[in-house]
Design a protein around this motif. Structure first.
Motif, PDB file in Angstrom:
ATOM      1  N   VAL A  32       0.840  -1.267   0.108  1.00 56.01           N
ATOM      2  CA  VAL A  32      -0.237   0.053   0.107  1.00 56.01           C
ATOM      3  C   VAL A  32       1.014   1.637   0.192  1.00 56.01           C
ATOM      4  N   LYS A  33       0.216   2.349  -0.965  1.00 58.36           N
ATOM      5  CA  LYS A  33       1.218   3.556  -0.682  1.00 58.36           C
ATOM      6  C   LYS A  33       0.017   4.468  -0.813  1.00 58.36           C
ATOM      7  N   LEU A  34       0.954   5.507  -1.087  1.00 56.42           N
ATOM      8  CA  LEU A  34       0.170   7.314  -0.465  1.00 56.42           C
ATOM      9  C   LEU A  34       0.596   7.441  -1.965  1.00 56.42           C
ATOM     10  N   ASP A  35      -0.695   8.268  -2.500  1.00 59.04           N
ATOM     11  CA  ASP A  35      -0.266   8.672  -4.376  1.00 59.04           C
ATOM     12  C   ASP A  35      -0.714  10.561  -3.880  1.00 59.04           C
ATOM     13  N   LYS A  36      -1.103  11.034  -5.103  1.00 60.10           N
ATOM     14  CA  LYS A  36      -1.330  12.128  -5.498  1.00 60.10           C
ATOM     15  C   LYS A  36      -2.215  13.155  -4.624  1.00 60.10           C
ATOM     16  N   GLU A  37      -3.581  12.412  -4.564  1.00 58.44           N
ATOM     17  CA  GLU A  37      -4.534  12.514  -4.151  1.00 58.44           C
ATOM     18  C   GLU A  37      -4.484  12.419  -2.681  1.00 58.44           C
ATOM     19  N   ASP A  38      -4.267  11.354  -2.032  1.00 58.60           N
ATOM     20  CA  ASP A  38      -3.499  10.880  -0.525  1.00 58.60           C
ATOM     21  C   ASP A  38      -2.679  12.054   0.088  1.00 58.60           C
ATOM     22  N   MET A  39      -1.547  12.648  -0.824  1.00 54.99           N
ATOM     23  CA  MET A  39      -1.391  13.758  -0.101  1.00 54.99           C
ATOM     24  C   MET A  39      -1.612  15.112  -0.276  1.00 54.99           C
ATOM     25  N   LYS A  40      -2.496  15.391  -1.355  1.00 56.63           N
ATOM     26  CA  LYS A  40      -3.051  16.672  -1.544  1.00 56.63           C
ATOM     27  C   LYS A  40      -4.116  16.761  -0.815  1.00 56.63           C
ATOM     28  N   SER A  41      -5.027  15.496   0.116  1.00 57.40           N
ATOM     29  CA  SER A  41      -6.009  15.765   1.240  1.00 57.40           C
ATOM     30  C   SER A  41      -5.111  15.889   2.805  1.00 57.40           C
ATOM     31  N   ILE A  42      -3.861  14.985   2.450  1.00 58.82           N
ATOM     32  CA  ILE A  42      -2.686  14.948   3.906  1.00 58.82           C
ATOM     33  C   ILE A  42      -2.574  16.832   4.099  1.00 58.82           C
ATOM     34  N   ASN A  43      -2.232  16.941   3.028  1.00 57.18           N
ATOM     35  CA  ASN A  43      -1.346  18.732   3.234  1.00 57.18           C
ATOM     36  C   ASN A  43      -2.711  19.765   3.613  1.00 57.18           C
ATOM     37  N   GLY A  44      -3.414  18.733   3.166  1.00 56.18           N
ATOM     38  CA  GLY A  44      -5.289  19.746   3.571  1.00 56.18           C
ATOM     39  C   GLY A  44      -5.104  19.766   4.524  1.00 56.18           C
ATOM     40  N   MET A  45      -5.056  18.642   5.404  1.00 52.26           N
ATOM     41  CA  MET A  45      -5.704  18.640   6.817  1.00 52.26           C
ATOM     42  C   MET A  45      -4.497  19.176   7.414  1.00 52.26           C
ATOM     43  N   VAL A  46      -2.831  18.663   7.220  1.00 54.02           N
ATOM     44  CA  VAL A  46      -2.271  19.990   7.906  1.00 54.02           C
ATOM     45  C   VAL A  46      -2.427  21.126   7.437  1.00 54.02           C
ATOM     46  N   GLU A  47      -2.215  21.759   6.811  1.00 58.72           N
ATOM     47  CA  GLU A  47      -2.638  23.399   6.652  1.00 58.72           C
ATOM     48  C   GLU A  47      -4.068  23.826   7.922  1.00 58.72           C
ATOM     49  N   GLU A  48      -5.151  22.619   7.343  1.00 53.70           N
ATOM     50  CA  GLU A  48      -6.120  23.218   8.021  1.00 53.70           C
ATOM     51  C   GLU A  48      -5.816  23.825   9.706  1.00 53.70           C
ATOM     52  N   TYR A  49      -5.483  22.043  10.088  1.00 52.94           N
ATOM     53  CA  TYR A  49      -4.836  22.075  11.895  1.00 52.94           C
ATOM     54  C   TYR A  49      -3.846  22.627  12.466  1.00 52.94           C
ATOM     55  N   TYR A  50      -2.472  22.995  12.174  1.00 54.27           N
ATOM     56  CA  TYR A  50      -1.713  23.676  12.003  1.00 54.27           C
ATOM     57  C   TYR A  50      -2.316  25.334  12.160  1.00 54.27           C
ATOM     58  N   GLY A  51      -2.823  25.054  11.095  1.00 50.89           N
ATOM     59  CA  GLY A  51      -3.039  27.437  10.893  1.00 50.89           C
ATOM     60  C   GLY A  51      -3.616  27.293  12.143  1.00 50.89           C
ATOM     61  N   SER A  52      -4.621  26.251  13.365  1.00 47.36           N
ATOM     62  CA  SER A  52      -5.035  26.860  14.171  1.00 47.36           C
ATOM     63  C   SER A  52      -4.447  27.139  15.394  1.00 47.36           C
ATOM     64  N   LEU A  53      -3.525  26.530  15.489  1.00 52.30           N
ATOM     65  CA  LEU A  53      -2.324  26.024  16.817  1.00 52.30           C
ATOM     66  C   LEU A  53      -1.838  27.648  17.392  1.00 52.30           C
ATOM     67  N   SER A  54      -2.125  27.782  18.407  1.00 48.45           N
ATOM     68  CA  SER A  54      -1.566  29.214  19.382  1.00 48.45           C
ATOM     69  C   SER A  54      -0.113  28.341  19.660  1.00 48.45           C
ATOM     70  N   GLU A  55       0.397  29.242  19.703  1.00 52.56           N
ATOM     71  CA  GLU A  55       2.069  29.816  19.951  1.00 52.56           C
ATOM     72  C   GLU A  55       2.532  28.832  20.726  1.00 52.56           C
ATOM     73  N   GLU A  56       1.481  29.079  22.207  1.00 53.16           N
ATOM     74  CA  GLU A  56       2.084  28.044  23.304  1.00 53.16           C
ATOM     75  C   GLU A  56       1.910  25.892  22.679  1.00 53.16           C
ATOM     76  N   GLU A  57       1.015  26.596  22.264  1.00 50.23           N
ATOM     77  CA  GLU A  57       0.290  24.793  21.283  1.00 50.23           C
ATOM     78  C   GLU A  57       1.817  24.407  20.888  1.00 50.23           C
ATOM     79  N   LYS A  58       1.856  25.243  19.760  1.00 51.84           N
ATOM     80  CA  LYS A  58       3.017  24.920  19.188  1.00 51.84           C
ATOM     81  C   LYS A  58       4.415  24.502  19.315  1.00 51.84           C
ATOM     82  N   ALA A  59       4.848  25.737  21.133  1.00 51.89           N
ATOM     83  CA  ALA A  59       5.721  24.878  21.856  1.00 51.89           C
ATOM     84  C   ALA A  59       5.304  23.634  22.043  1.00 51.89           C
ATOM     85  N   TYR A  60       4.535  23.632  22.607  1.00 50.58           N
ATOM     86  CA  TYR A  60       4.191  21.731  23.591  1.00 50.58           C
ATOM     87  C   TYR A  60       5.356  20.986  22.996  1.00 50.58           C
TER      88      TYR A  60
END
Length: 342
Positions: A117-145
């Motif tokens: 099983v491997k991740l394809d381009k569509e999978d990575m697109k979905s993952i990157n979208g989740m990463v941007e949404e979640y990481y963008g919601s974090l406070s600096e204190e949460e990133k520091a944790y």
């Protein structure tokens, strides 16, 4: 220190290994954790399974979200030392729960090569979208944790995504042979009478008479059942796939709004009235549960086979230092919600 190779990962709750994981929406469970006390890892690594490492920061990211989810559900303030039972505090519970969840996910991710099983381009697109949404919601204190950048979030989402893809591929055709009839759910009313207090002849005569009157609409079955039945309850929901007792098996041979013949089972005699021989919504749910159970059973064999000769390592001392009290000043709990809603 010396690493021990090809050790079987300790398994807890094997009978329930494929139950649903809390909060994640994952198709497999957190009841098969990686455990051990083989300290061959670096101080910034929590565990390794088949060359796949979960770093301290990846673990803390998932841990933070679990803790914050519990805080949110319980209204903010939690006494982590409160007892769940005689031997377990809430702190003990959540630490074990997170360990089990992420360990199972990463183990499944580690199975990807074996399962091709491997991740394809569509999978990575979905993952990157989740990463941007979640990481963008974090406070600096949460990133520091969890003391790192977006790469930690990418790694967690990638391994969780790959874990589900492994499971789905391995079970994609399982359950296709399960039909609506196999999963049929019916609603019945019944009368049970025993020869312990009444003669066989009298019981058969009485039940036969009731059946005749009910089928000709002269009597109401439920009313008769409440007066005669020796059971406290006179109504049951029965699933065809779970039917074992004679009463349950015979229930699926009775037409809607009709009675059965008198049924003998040892010293008991039954008369069934079918309220509904096909509960549509309940049957749909039951079929889905049957398919899910079949998938879990098939996948468990693959999972166990993979674990049997897999190298592992768990950094117990580092894990014990990650405690819920350290997450007091963080709030974000959407890591797994974002993943589940991808």
């Amino acid at each position: 220190m010396t690493r021990l190779n090809k050790k079987k990962i300790v398994v807890l709750g094997l009978a329930a290994v494929m139950s649903t994981t809390l909060f994640t929406g994952c198709k497999v469970s957190s009841d098969t954790p990686i455990l051990g006390k083989i300290l061959g890892l670096h101080s910034d690594e929590i565990f390794e399974v088949d060359r796949l490492v979960c770093s301290d920061n990846e673990y803390k990211l998932v841990f933070m979200n679990y803790v914050n989810k519990y805080k949110k559900d319980f209204g903010g303030e939690i006494n982590w030392e409160s007892q769940i039972d005689k031997n377990t505090t809430l702190k003990d519970f959540i630490m074990e729960k997170v360990k089990e969840d992420i360990a199972v996910k990463y183990t499944l991710s580690a199975m990807a090569e074996t399962e091709r099983v491997k991740l394809d381009k569509e999978d990575m697109k979905s993952i990157n979208g989740m990463v941007e949404e979640y990481y963008g919601s974090l406070s600096e204190e949460e990133k520091a944790y969890f003391d790192s950048d977006m790469d930690v979030v990418i790694s967690v989402y990638t391994n969780y995504y790959l874990a589900d893809k492994v499971y789905n591929k391995a079970t994609e055709t399982v359950g296709d042979d399960i039909s609506e009839e196999d999963a049929r759910v019916a609603k019945i009313q019944y009368i049970r009478m025993s020869t312990e207090g009444t003669s066989e002849t009298e019981i058969v005569s009485k039940l036969t008479s009731i059946a005749k009157d009910v089928n000709t609409q002269k009597k109401d079955f439920a009313r008769e059942a409440k007066q005669l039945s020796e059971d406290d309850s006179v109504e049951r929901i029965v699933k065809k796939n779970e039917a074992k007792a004679k009463l349950e098996l015979e229930a699926f041979n009775v037409k809607k709004e009709k009675t059965s013949k008198v049924i003998k089972d040892g010293t008991d005699y039954y008369l069934i009235y079918c309220v509904d021989n096909y509960l549509k919504d309940e049957t749909t749910v039951n079929k889905a549960e049957m398919i899910d159970s079949a998938k879990k059973a098939v996948f468990k064999k693959k999972y166990d086979s993979f674990l049997k000769d897999t190298d592992y390592d768990f950094n117990t001392s580092e894990w014990e230092d990650i405690v819920p009290q350290d997450v007091e000043n963080t709030k974000t709990s959407s890591l797994l919600d974002v993943y589940a809603n991808r």
